[in-house]
Design an enzyme around this catalytic site. Structure first.
Site, PDB file in Angstrom:
ATOM      1  N   ASN A   1     -35.444  11.029  16.537  1.00  0.00           N
ATOM      2  CA  ASN A   1     -34.399  10.502  17.427  1.00  0.00           C
ATOM      3  C   ASN A   1     -33.058  10.733  16.738  1.00  0.00           C
ATOM      4  O   ASN A   1     -32.735  10.042  15.768  1.00  0.00           O
ATOM      5  CB  ASN A   1     -34.652   9.010  17.675  1.00  0.00           C
TER       6      ASN A   1
ATOM      7  N   LYS B   1     -30.164  10.197  17.829  1.00  0.00           N
ATOM      8  CA  LYS B   1     -29.131   9.219  18.226  1.00  0.00           C
ATOM      9  C   LYS B   1     -27.833   9.959  18.574  1.00  0.00           C
ATOM     10  O   LYS B   1     -27.884  11.066  19.080  1.00  0.00           O
ATOM     11  CB  LYS B   1     -28.953   8.155  17.141  1.00  0.00           C
TER      12      LYS B   1
ATOM     13  N   HIS C   1     -35.079   1.784  23.702  1.00  0.00           N
ATOM     14  CA  HIS C   1     -34.794   1.827  22.266  1.00  0.00           C
ATOM     15  C   HIS C   1     -33.986   0.592  21.887  1.00  0.00           C
ATOM     16  O   HIS C   1     -33.178   0.103  22.677  1.00  0.00           O
ATOM     17  CB  HIS C   1     -34.018   3.104  21.904  1.00  0.00           C
TER      18      HIS C   1
ATOM     19  N   GLU D   1     -31.415   0.112  20.220  1.00  0.00           N
ATOM     20  CA  GLU D   1     -29.958   0.197  20.373  1.00  0.00           C
ATOM     21  C   GLU D   1     -29.558   0.079  21.845  1.00  0.00           C
ATOM     22  O   GLU D   1     -28.474  -0.424  22.157  1.00  0.00           O
ATOM     23  CB  GLU D   1     -29.448   1.489  19.726  1.00  0.00           C
TER      24      GLU D   1
ATOM     25  N   GLU E   1     -40.487  -0.632  16.549  1.00  0.00           N
ATOM     26  CA  GLU E   1     -39.346  -0.458  15.655  1.00  0.00           C
ATOM     27  C   GLU E   1     -38.731  -1.828  15.372  1.00  0.00           C
ATOM     28  O   GLU E   1     -37.937  -2.335  16.173  1.00  0.00           O
ATOM     29  CB  GLU E   1     -38.295   0.448  16.305  1.00  0.00           C
TER      30      GLU E   1
ATOM     31  N   GLY F   1     -32.193   1.959  10.347  1.00  0.00           N
ATOM     32  CA  GLY F   1     -30.946   2.411   9.736  1.00  0.00           C
ATOM     33  C   GLY F   1     -30.498   1.550   8.569  1.00  0.00           C
ATOM     34  O   GLY F   1     -29.365   1.656   8.109  1.00  0.00           O
TER      35      GLY F   1
ATOM     36  N   SER G   1     -36.380   3.323   9.244  1.00  0.00           N
ATOM     37  CA  SER G   1     -36.237   3.860   7.893  1.00  0.00           C
ATOM     38  C   SER G   1     -37.475   4.622   7.421  1.00  0.00           C
ATOM     39  O   SER G   1     -37.820   4.565   6.232  1.00  0.00           O
ATOM     40  CB  SER G   1     -35.849   2.754   6.901  1.00  0.00           C
TER      41      SER G   1
HETATM   42  P1  13P Z   1     -33.883   5.101  11.190  1.00  0.00           P
HETATM   43  O1  13P Z   1     -35.055   6.020  10.861  1.00  0.00           O
HETATM   44  O2  13P Z   1     -32.556   5.744  10.946  1.00  0.00           O
HETATM   45  O3  13P Z   1     -34.049   3.756  10.592  1.00  0.00           O
HETATM   46  O4  13P Z   1     -33.942   4.896  12.796  1.00  0.00           O
HETATM   47  C1  13P Z   1     -35.122   4.511  13.389  1.00  0.00           C
HETATM   48  C2  13P Z   1     -34.967   4.619  14.852  1.00  0.00           C
HETATM   49  O5  13P Z   1     -34.284   3.833  15.483  1.00  0.00           O
HETATM   50  C3  13P Z   1     -35.641   5.735  15.530  1.00  0.00           C
HETATM   51  O6  13P Z   1     -35.609   5.593  16.908  1.00  0.00           O
END
Ligand code: 13P
Length: 253
Positions: free
Chosen positions: A9, A11, A97, A99, A169, A175, A215
């Site tokens: 992803n 983002k 997701h 976010e 997640e 992140g 992560s």
């Molecule tokens: P990170 O791997 O940057 O922590 O992000 C995870 C994520 O939200 C994947 O959709």
């Protein structure tokens, strides 16, 4: 045994050049592996879906969108429909997701509409769930994830539910560099599988893939993948570096 699934992803990252070079590198360096031993998908920003689809060419790398809207067409400024995504070569779409849920404010009800529209239109949804740190600290992880899973699948027939990939997640691990331990992740993955078994049946629960995200990196991918109910990884930051993402793909097989 289900085939492992690694999805990147991206983002709101990359640009027209780097999205293409990243996709080309992943495709070129995973031939013989992607699609055969492990399913791989790249989820770039909407605007780079076309170039990334062309960049992966006839490799077995799939392309996914980071979101989708549930209406088929019309006056929905800024939104992108299932048929548009399919038209651009997408196989998958992330739905719910963290976010989208916590930064943009999407509800379980909206996420369910997206999952339903995606499946009905032949796009494979990756339904994301996960608790906030406050919820985990308050001992509410099971309750929160249970609600997100039940609401996410609401109204979906067993046949349609089979098209869904789940992603757990934990929001506190996204992140932050704080990965859930394999045991912490496994516990919630087992819960999700049990819930799907209760909503549908155990055969369907066994077949649905459940990815871990938060992560994930080359150094922890293999240990996470060893857990019984972890079928793949949804990778954010580490999917932006070809070397790291390819190492994660290799660690999954
Ligand atoms: P990170 O791997 O940057 O922590 O992000 C995870 C994520 O939200 C994947 O959709």
């Amino acid at each position: 045994m289900t085939k492992p699934f690694i999805a990147g992803n991206w983002k709101m990252n990359t640009d027209s050049r780097s999205s293409v070079s990243l996709a080309e590198a992943v495709a070129a360096r995973t031939t013989g592996l992607a699609g055969r031993q492990v399913d791989v998908a790249l989820c770039p920003p909407f605007v780079y879906l076309g170039p990334v689809f062309r960049a992966v060419g006839n490799s077995s790398i799939a392309v996914g969108a980071q979101d989708v809207y549930f209406q088929p067409d019309g006056a929905f400024t800024g939104e992108v429909s299932v048929s548009m995504l399919k038209d651009m070569g997408c196989t998958y779409a992330l739905c719910g997701h963290s976010e989208r849920r916590h930064v943009i404010g999407e509800s379980d009800e909206l996420v369910n509409k997206k999952v339903t529209a995606a499946v009905s239109g032949g796009l494979l949804p990756i339904l994301c769930v996960g608790e906030l740190i406050e919820q985990r600290k308050a001992g509410r992880t099971t309750e929160v994830v249970t609600g997100q899973v039940k609401n996410g699948f609401a109204g979906l027939s067993a046949e349609k539910a089979l098209a869904v990939t789940m992603a757990y997640e934990p929001v506190w691990a996204i992140g932050t560099g704080l990965t859930a331990t394999p045991q912490q992740a496994q516990e919630v993955h087992a819960l999700i599988r049990e819930l799907i078994g209760r909503i549908y049946d155990s055969r369907l629960a066994d077949e649905i893939r459940i990815l871990y995200g938060g992560s994930a990196k080359p150094g922890n991918a293999a240990a996470l993948m060893q857990e019984q109910d972890i079928d793949g990884l949804l990778v954010g930051g580490a999917s932006l570096k070809a070397d790291d993402f390819i190492d994660i793909i290799k660690a999954a097989v």
